[in-house]
Scaffold this active site. Structure first.
Site, PDB file in Angstrom:
ATOM      1  N   PHE A   1     -81.822  34.244  25.065  1.00  0.00           N
ATOM      2  CA  PHE A   1     -81.674  33.827  26.467  1.00  0.00           C
ATOM      3  C   PHE A   1     -82.428  34.726  27.441  1.00  0.00           C
ATOM      4  O   PHE A   1     -82.408  34.493  28.648  1.00  0.00           O
ATOM      5  CB  PHE A   1     -80.191  33.769  26.860  1.00  0.00           C
ATOM      6  CG  PHE A   1     -79.449  35.075  26.684  1.00  0.00           C
ATOM      7  CD1 PHE A   1     -79.516  36.073  27.641  1.00  0.00           C
ATOM      8  CD2 PHE A   1     -78.672  35.296  25.545  1.00  0.00           C
ATOM      9  CE1 PHE A   1     -78.840  37.273  27.486  1.00  0.00           C
ATOM     10  CE2 PHE A   1     -77.984  36.506  25.382  1.00  0.00           C
ATOM     11  CZ  PHE A   1     -78.073  37.498  26.352  1.00  0.00           C
TER      12      PHE A   1
ATOM     13  N   TYR B   1     -82.712  44.701  32.607  1.00  0.00           N
ATOM     14  CA  TYR B   1     -82.031  44.112  31.449  1.00  0.00           C
ATOM     15  C   TYR B   1     -82.734  44.453  30.127  1.00  0.00           C
ATOM     16  O   TYR B   1     -82.662  43.681  29.169  1.00  0.00           O
ATOM     17  CB  TYR B   1     -81.927  42.593  31.614  1.00  0.00           C
ATOM     18  CG  TYR B   1     -80.803  42.132  32.523  1.00  0.00           C
ATOM     19  CD1 TYR B   1     -79.488  42.534  32.310  1.00  0.00           C
ATOM     20  CD2 TYR B   1     -81.047  41.251  33.583  1.00  0.00           C
ATOM     21  CE1 TYR B   1     -78.450  42.098  33.128  1.00  0.00           C
ATOM     22  CE2 TYR B   1     -80.009  40.803  34.407  1.00  0.00           C
ATOM     23  CZ  TYR B   1     -78.724  41.231  34.170  1.00  0.00           C
ATOM     24  OH  TYR B   1     -77.692  40.793  34.974  1.00  0.00           O
TER      25      TYR B   1
ATOM     26  N   LYS C   1     -76.324  38.000  42.307  1.00  0.00           N
ATOM     27  CA  LYS C   1     -77.502  37.348  41.733  1.00  0.00           C
ATOM     28  C   LYS C   1     -77.983  36.213  42.651  1.00  0.00           C
ATOM     29  O   LYS C   1     -77.264  35.814  43.570  1.00  0.00           O
ATOM     30  CB  LYS C   1     -77.145  36.839  40.327  1.00  0.00           C
ATOM     31  CG  LYS C   1     -76.735  37.978  39.357  1.00  0.00           C
ATOM     32  CD  LYS C   1     -76.390  37.457  37.971  1.00  0.00           C
ATOM     33  CE  LYS C   1     -75.992  38.601  37.034  1.00  0.00           C
ATOM     34  NZ  LYS C   1     -75.729  38.127  35.649  1.00  0.00           N
TER      35      LYS C   1
ATOM     36  N   HIS D   1     -73.694  40.838  39.032  1.00  0.00           N
ATOM     37  CA  HIS D   1     -73.879  41.855  38.003  1.00  0.00           C
ATOM     38  C   HIS D   1     -73.079  43.109  38.332  1.00  0.00           C
ATOM     39  O   HIS D   1     -72.964  43.467  39.498  1.00  0.00           O
ATOM     40  CB  HIS D   1     -75.355  42.254  37.892  1.00  0.00           C
ATOM     41  CG  HIS D   1     -75.560  43.560  37.179  1.00  0.00           C
ATOM     42  ND1 HIS D   1     -75.596  43.647  35.808  1.00  0.00           N
ATOM     43  CD2 HIS D   1     -75.680  44.826  37.637  1.00  0.00           C
ATOM     44  CE1 HIS D   1     -75.749  44.929  35.462  1.00  0.00           C
ATOM     45  NE2 HIS D   1     -75.797  45.664  36.561  1.00  0.00           N
TER      46      HIS D   1
ATOM     47  N   ARG E   1     -66.110  35.936  38.824  1.00  0.00           N
ATOM     48  CA  ARG E   1     -66.670  34.847  37.996  1.00  0.00           C
ATOM     49  C   ARG E   1     -65.627  33.778  37.718  1.00  0.00           C
ATOM     50  O   ARG E   1     -65.953  32.583  37.632  1.00  0.00           O
ATOM     51  CB  ARG E   1     -67.229  35.428  36.697  1.00  0.00           C
ATOM     52  CG  ARG E   1     -68.515  36.244  36.924  1.00  0.00           C
ATOM     53  CD  ARG E   1     -68.853  37.070  35.711  1.00  0.00           C
ATOM     54  NE  ARG E   1     -70.104  37.806  35.833  1.00  0.00           N
ATOM     55  CZ  ARG E   1     -70.458  38.793  35.032  1.00  0.00           C
ATOM     56  NH1 ARG E   1     -69.654  39.166  34.037  1.00  0.00           N
ATOM     57  NH2 ARG E   1     -71.607  39.418  35.194  1.00  0.00           N
TER      58      ARG E   1
ATOM     59  N   THR F   1     -68.207  38.080  30.975  1.00  0.00           N
ATOM     60  CA  THR F   1     -69.589  37.614  31.080  1.00  0.00           C
ATOM     61  C   THR F   1     -69.662  36.094  31.184  1.00  0.00           C
ATOM     62  O   THR F   1     -70.373  35.552  32.025  1.00  0.00           O
ATOM     63  CB  THR F   1     -70.396  38.088  29.843  1.00  0.00           C
ATOM     64  OG1 THR F   1     -70.300  39.512  29.754  1.00  0.00           O
ATOM     65  CG2 THR F   1     -71.849  37.686  29.945  1.00  0.00           C
TER      66      THR F   1
ATOM     67  N   ASN G   1     -73.829  33.284  36.527  1.00  0.00           N
ATOM     68  CA  ASN G   1     -72.517  33.932  36.717  1.00  0.00           C
ATOM     69  C   ASN G   1     -72.422  34.841  37.943  1.00  0.00           C
ATOM     70  O   ASN G   1     -71.608  35.752  37.990  1.00  0.00           O
ATOM     71  CB  ASN G   1     -72.065  34.626  35.427  1.00  0.00           C
ATOM     72  CG  ASN G   1     -73.031  35.697  34.952  1.00  0.00           C
ATOM     73  OD1 ASN G   1     -74.038  35.940  35.600  1.00  0.00           O
ATOM     74  ND2 ASN G   1     -72.709  36.347  33.844  1.00  0.00           N
TER      75      ASN G   1
ATOM     76  N   ARG H   1     -66.052  46.024  36.843  1.00  0.00           N
ATOM     77  CA  ARG H   1     -66.165  45.023  35.764  1.00  0.00           C
ATOM     78  C   ARG H   1     -64.925  44.126  35.720  1.00  0.00           C
ATOM     79  O   ARG H   1     -65.025  42.930  35.435  1.00  0.00           O
ATOM     80  CB  ARG H   1     -66.346  45.724  34.412  1.00  0.00           C
ATOM     81  CG  ARG H   1     -67.637  46.513  34.291  1.00  0.00           C
ATOM     82  CD  ARG H   1     -68.824  45.658  33.989  1.00  0.00           C
ATOM     83  NE  ARG H   1     -68.782  45.135  32.638  1.00  0.00           N
ATOM     84  CZ  ARG H   1     -69.783  44.472  32.058  1.00  0.00           C
ATOM     85  NH1 ARG H   1     -70.918  44.252  32.722  1.00  0.00           N
ATOM     86  NH2 ARG H   1     -69.665  44.022  30.837  1.00  0.00           N
TER      87      ARG H   1
ATOM     88  N   GLU I   1     -79.178  52.427  36.568  1.00  0.00           N
ATOM     89  CA  GLU I   1     -79.453  51.261  37.413  1.00  0.00           C
ATOM     90  C   GLU I   1     -79.610  51.657  38.878  1.00  0.00           C
ATOM     91  O   GLU I   1     -80.492  51.135  39.577  1.00  0.00           O
ATOM     92  CB  GLU I   1     -78.336  50.228  37.229  1.00  0.00           C
ATOM     93  CG  GLU I   1     -78.385  49.596  35.840  1.00  0.00           C
ATOM     94  CD  GLU I   1     -77.178  48.732  35.503  1.00  0.00           C
ATOM     95  OE1 GLU I   1     -77.142  48.196  34.375  1.00  0.00           O
ATOM     96  OE2 GLU I   1     -76.266  48.588  36.334  1.00  0.00           O
TER      97      GLU I   1
HETATM   98  P1  GTP Z   1     -74.332  41.646  33.803  1.00  0.00           P
HETATM   99  O1  GTP Z   1     -73.299  42.233  34.714  1.00  0.00           O
HETATM  100  O2  GTP Z   1     -75.231  40.648  34.496  1.00  0.00           O
HETATM  101  O3  GTP Z   1     -75.106  42.717  33.078  1.00  0.00           O
HETATM  102  O4  GTP Z   1     -73.518  40.785  32.728  1.00  0.00           O
HETATM  103  P2  GTP Z   1     -72.635  41.350  31.519  1.00  0.00           P
HETATM  104  O5  GTP Z   1     -72.734  42.849  31.428  1.00  0.00           O
HETATM  105  O6  GTP Z   1     -71.293  40.762  31.670  1.00  0.00           O
HETATM  106  O7  GTP Z   1     -73.337  40.687  30.253  1.00  0.00           O
HETATM  107  P3  GTP Z   1     -74.691  41.171  29.508  1.00  0.00           P
HETATM  108  O8  GTP Z   1     -75.183  42.448  30.098  1.00  0.00           O
HETATM  109  O9  GTP Z   1     -74.413  41.112  28.057  1.00  0.00           O
HETATM  110  O10 GTP Z   1     -75.681  39.991  29.867  1.00  0.00           O
HETATM  111  C1  GTP Z   1     -76.429  40.006  31.074  1.00  0.00           C
HETATM  112  C2  GTP Z   1     -76.510  38.595  31.617  1.00  0.00           C
HETATM  113  O11 GTP Z   1     -77.229  37.791  30.706  1.00  0.00           O
HETATM  114  C3  GTP Z   1     -75.159  37.890  31.765  1.00  0.00           C
HETATM  115  O12 GTP Z   1     -74.494  38.207  32.968  1.00  0.00           O
HETATM  116  C4  GTP Z   1     -75.583  36.442  31.738  1.00  0.00           C
HETATM  117  O13 GTP Z   1     -76.095  36.017  33.001  1.00  0.00           O
HETATM  118  C5  GTP Z   1     -76.718  36.470  30.732  1.00  0.00           C
HETATM  119  N1  GTP Z   1     -76.211  36.125  29.403  1.00  0.00           N
HETATM  120  C6  GTP Z   1     -75.482  36.897  28.563  1.00  0.00           C
HETATM  121  N2  GTP Z   1     -75.188  36.249  27.435  1.00  0.00           N
HETATM  122  C7  GTP Z   1     -75.746  35.014  27.563  1.00  0.00           C
HETATM  123  C8  GTP Z   1     -75.804  33.877  26.736  1.00  0.00           C
HETATM  124  O14 GTP Z   1     -75.257  33.842  25.624  1.00  0.00           O
HETATM  125  N3  GTP Z   1     -76.497  32.785  27.226  1.00  0.00           N
HETATM  126  C9  GTP Z   1     -77.090  32.805  28.433  1.00  0.00           C
HETATM  127  N4  GTP Z   1     -77.748  31.716  28.852  1.00  0.00           N
HETATM  128  N5  GTP Z   1     -77.053  33.848  29.241  1.00  0.00           N
HETATM  129  C10 GTP Z   1     -76.399  34.946  28.818  1.00  0.00           C
HETATM  130 MG    MG Z   2     -74.534  43.852  31.453  1.00  0.00          MG
END
Ligand code: GTP
Ligand code: MG
Length: 151
Positions: free
Chosen positions: A57, A49, A9, A115, A102, A91, A112, A85, A126
């Site tokens: 968020f 997304y 990112k 992705h 992370r 996350t 974070n 992962r 994707e």
């Molecule tokens: P990705 O690998 O980026 O897809 O992350 P993930 O699969 O671990 O989590 P998810 O797909 O649920 O969320 C995508 C992204 O949204 C996360 O990596 C975070 O950057 C952001 N995100 C998720 N939950 C929150 C939250 O509660 N607050 C905020 N500010 N950002 C969030």
């Molecule tokens: Mg995700």
């Protein structure tokens, strides 16, 4: 062979973490088959997304992802989606174990650094969203005879 979409990112790119993140996947034994630096714009990031569109968020997430270049990659290998992962960590970086990307490089869930696709099916979607077929390479990694008992 299984493929996953991994993206460093904008914060990861700006903080000089492209090398360290690539190194973790390389050293594990996975194969890099596509890579580019891109700033694809909000519309593309909203597609990426789309599942999160209703979350509070979401606007902040799109702004964050649109704040600079992203290093988009495809990695290949046995169970690379699930293992990718695990390499990333949770996350929320505060819940990520040390030794994960992370867990070693981030604090805030909204910053974070990386992705990773969460399932084989989303990886395929994707990859199709981020890459043209012509950008994906195919080669035999010489190390594979040493990484896998039966390639
Ligand atoms: P990705 O690998 O980026 O897809 O992350 P993930 O699969 O671990 O989590 P998810 O797909 O649920 O969320 C995508 C992204 O949204 C996360 O990596 C975070 O950057 C952001 N995100 C998720 N939950 C929150 C939250 O509660 N607050 C905020 N500010 N950002 C969030
Ligand atoms: Mg995700």
């Amino acid at each position: 062979t299984e493929r996953t979409f991994i993206a460093i990112k904008p914060d990861g790119v700006q903080r000089g973490l492209i090398g360290p993140i690539i190194t973790r996947f390389e050293q594990r034994g996975f194969k890099l088959i596509a890579i580019k630096l891109v700033t694809p714009g909000k519309e593309h990031l909203e597609k990426h997304y789309a599942d999160l569109a209703g979350k509070p968020f979401f606007p902040g997430l799109i702004e964050y992802m649109n704040s600079g270049p992203i290093c988009a990659m495809i990695w290949e290998g046995r169970e690379v989606v699930k293992t990718g992962r695990i390499l990333l960590g949770a996350t929320n970086p505060l819940a990520s174990a040390p030794g994960t990307i992370r867990g070693d490089y981030a604090i805030d869930v909204g910053r974070n650094v990386c992705h990773g696709s969460d399932a084989v099916e989303s990886a395929e979607k994707e990859i199709a969203l981020w890459f043209q077929e012509s950008e994906i390479t195919s080669y035999k990694a010489s190390q594979f005879d040493w990484v896998y008992e039966k390639p």
